[in-house]
Design a protein around this motif. Structure first.
Motif, PDB file in Angstrom:
ATOM      1  N   VAL A   6       0.822  -1.212   0.000  1.00  0.00           N
ATOM      2  CA  VAL A   6       0.000   0.000   0.000  1.00  0.00           C
ATOM      3  C   VAL A   6       0.856   1.263   0.000  1.00  0.00           C
ATOM      4  N   LYS A  64       1.185   2.019  10.294  1.00  0.00           N
ATOM      5  CA  LYS A  64       1.270   1.138   9.133  1.00  0.00           C
ATOM      6  C   LYS A  64       1.313  -0.319   9.596  1.00  0.00           C
ATOM      7  N   ARG A 102       3.652  -4.065   2.665  1.00  0.00           N
ATOM      8  CA  ARG A 102       2.820  -3.185   3.495  1.00  0.00           C
ATOM      9  C   ARG A 102       1.364  -3.497   3.175  1.00  0.00           C
ATOM     10  N   GLN A 131      -1.334  -2.334   5.097  1.00  0.00           N
ATOM     11  CA  GLN A 131      -2.258  -1.269   5.491  1.00  0.00           C
ATOM     12  C   GLN A 131      -1.483   0.000   5.808  1.00  0.00           C
ATOM     13  N   SER A 179      -6.178  -0.333   2.951  1.00  0.00           N
ATOM     14  CA  SER A 179      -5.615  -1.677   3.002  1.00  0.00           C
ATOM     15  C   SER A 179      -5.333  -2.163   1.581  1.00  0.00           C
ATOM     16  N   ASP A 228      -8.024  -2.184  -1.055  1.00  0.00           N
ATOM     17  CA  ASP A 228      -8.438  -0.900  -1.633  1.00  0.00           C
ATOM     18  C   ASP A 228      -7.593  -0.501  -2.833  1.00  0.00           C
ATOM     19  N   CYS A 229      -6.463  -1.188  -3.037  1.00  0.00           N
ATOM     20  CA  CYS A 229      -5.444  -0.699  -3.958  1.00  0.00           C
ATOM     21  C   CYS A 229      -5.672  -1.083  -5.421  1.00  0.00           C
TER      22      CYS A 229
END
Length: 305
Positions: A47, A67, A200, A202, A207, A210-211
């Motif tokens: 993320v 994070k 990573r 979040q 999160s 969502d990417c």
């Protein structure tokens, strides 16, 4: 030139720097006002929240959010860079298996506020020069010590025992060097170690789920649907303390007024929203006027008040 405003949760691929990602998106969109909200090492994917247009005004606040990372600590070898990209500088064969409880005790010992020396292969500056420049030139220099907070650090596996590889999940504050944390775990266990791989998962309210990756973004641009990938800046502030105000106060806040602090106004920054759920400003306690609050950043426009 097109105009874009909002937050883009990007899944950063391995092998690219955070700046590389910003540069690539600028080129894809033909739009320059883009920034990122926290550097990820080239070897780390996951993320990376990018700010476009007016959303660049809140980048500094997104940097402050915690994070979450998932990765693997490898015991038995340490490297110049503290991760898998560096040259091996120490080896020791791991000829035993560690009981789960022993690993958990070591990890839990790091939970809370800790101090870390910045890795020599990092962009932290000493006397105006980046640490990795000293490292590459073979010049000895004392790296600065920084404080960080580990909120959660545990095994990411149900196995009863472990040998060379320790899968983990960690939640930490900004400025935490997970590479250095991996080395410290190895030291506690009596072995050289490095960060073998990490993602990573979040960053603040965003999160992995969502990417968007670059291929998906390219498809959206080609179909003139890129704005569907953008999230409003209000979403980026959803974890910040919130204060909702009516129309009368909205107008004062839009003009940056110093105000009397509400009774329940906390110590940290507060996102101030109008009744239409639009963020007008970021306010914090006034440093020189007890009982008063002042704007840290005004975000409102005339249509919002």
């Amino acid at each position: 030139m097109p105009e874009y405003n909002g937050l883009l949760p990007l899944f950063k691929p391995r092998g690219m720097t955070s700046h590389d990602c910003v540069f690539r998106l600028r080129k894809m969109l033909g739009f320059r006002k883009i920034g990122h909200t926290g550097t990820l090492d080239p070897a780390v994917d996951g993320v990376l929240v990018l700010c476009l247009g007016k959303a660049t005004k809140i980048a500094q606040y997104l940097l402050d959010f915690s994070k979450v990372y998932r990765g693997v600590i490898r015991l038995g070898s340490s490297t110049t860079t503290e991760d898998a990209s560096g040259d091996v500088i120490a080896r020791r064969a791991v000829e035993k298996r560690f009981d789960r409880t022993e690993i958990e005790q070591v990890m839990h010992a790091f939970v809370g506020e800790i101090e870390q020396s910045a890795p020599m292969y990092s962009a932290v500056k000493v006397n105006g020069k980046k640490l990795y420049e000293y490292a590459r030139a073979g010049i000895d220099v004392t790296p600065p010590v920084r404080k960080a907070t580990i909120y959660q650090f545990e095994l990411d596996s149900e196995e009863a025992s472990f040998s060379t590889d320790l899968p983990f999940i960690v939640m930490s504050s900004k400025g935490t060097y997970i590479r250095t944390l991996a080395v410290a775990v190895g030291e506690k266990l009596g072995y050289p170690a490095h960060l073998h791989q990490m993602t990573r998962i979040q960053a603040g309210p965003f999160s992995v789920s969502d990417c968007f990756n670059f291929e998906e973004i390219e498809q959206l641009i080609e179909s003139n649907q890129f704005t569907q990938a953008l999230r409003p800046l209000e979403h980026g502030l959803s974890l910040m303390d919130r204060w909702v105000v009516g129309k009368e106060l909205s107008a004062k806040i839009a003009h940056g007024a110093v105000l009397e602090a509400p009774a329940d106004f906390g110590v940290g920054p507060h996102a101030v929203f109008n009744e239409q759920n639009e963020c007008l400003a970021i306010y914090r306690l006034h440093p020189k006027k007890p009982g008063m609050i002042k704007p840290d950043k005004v975000l409102a426009n005339d249509a919002m008040v």
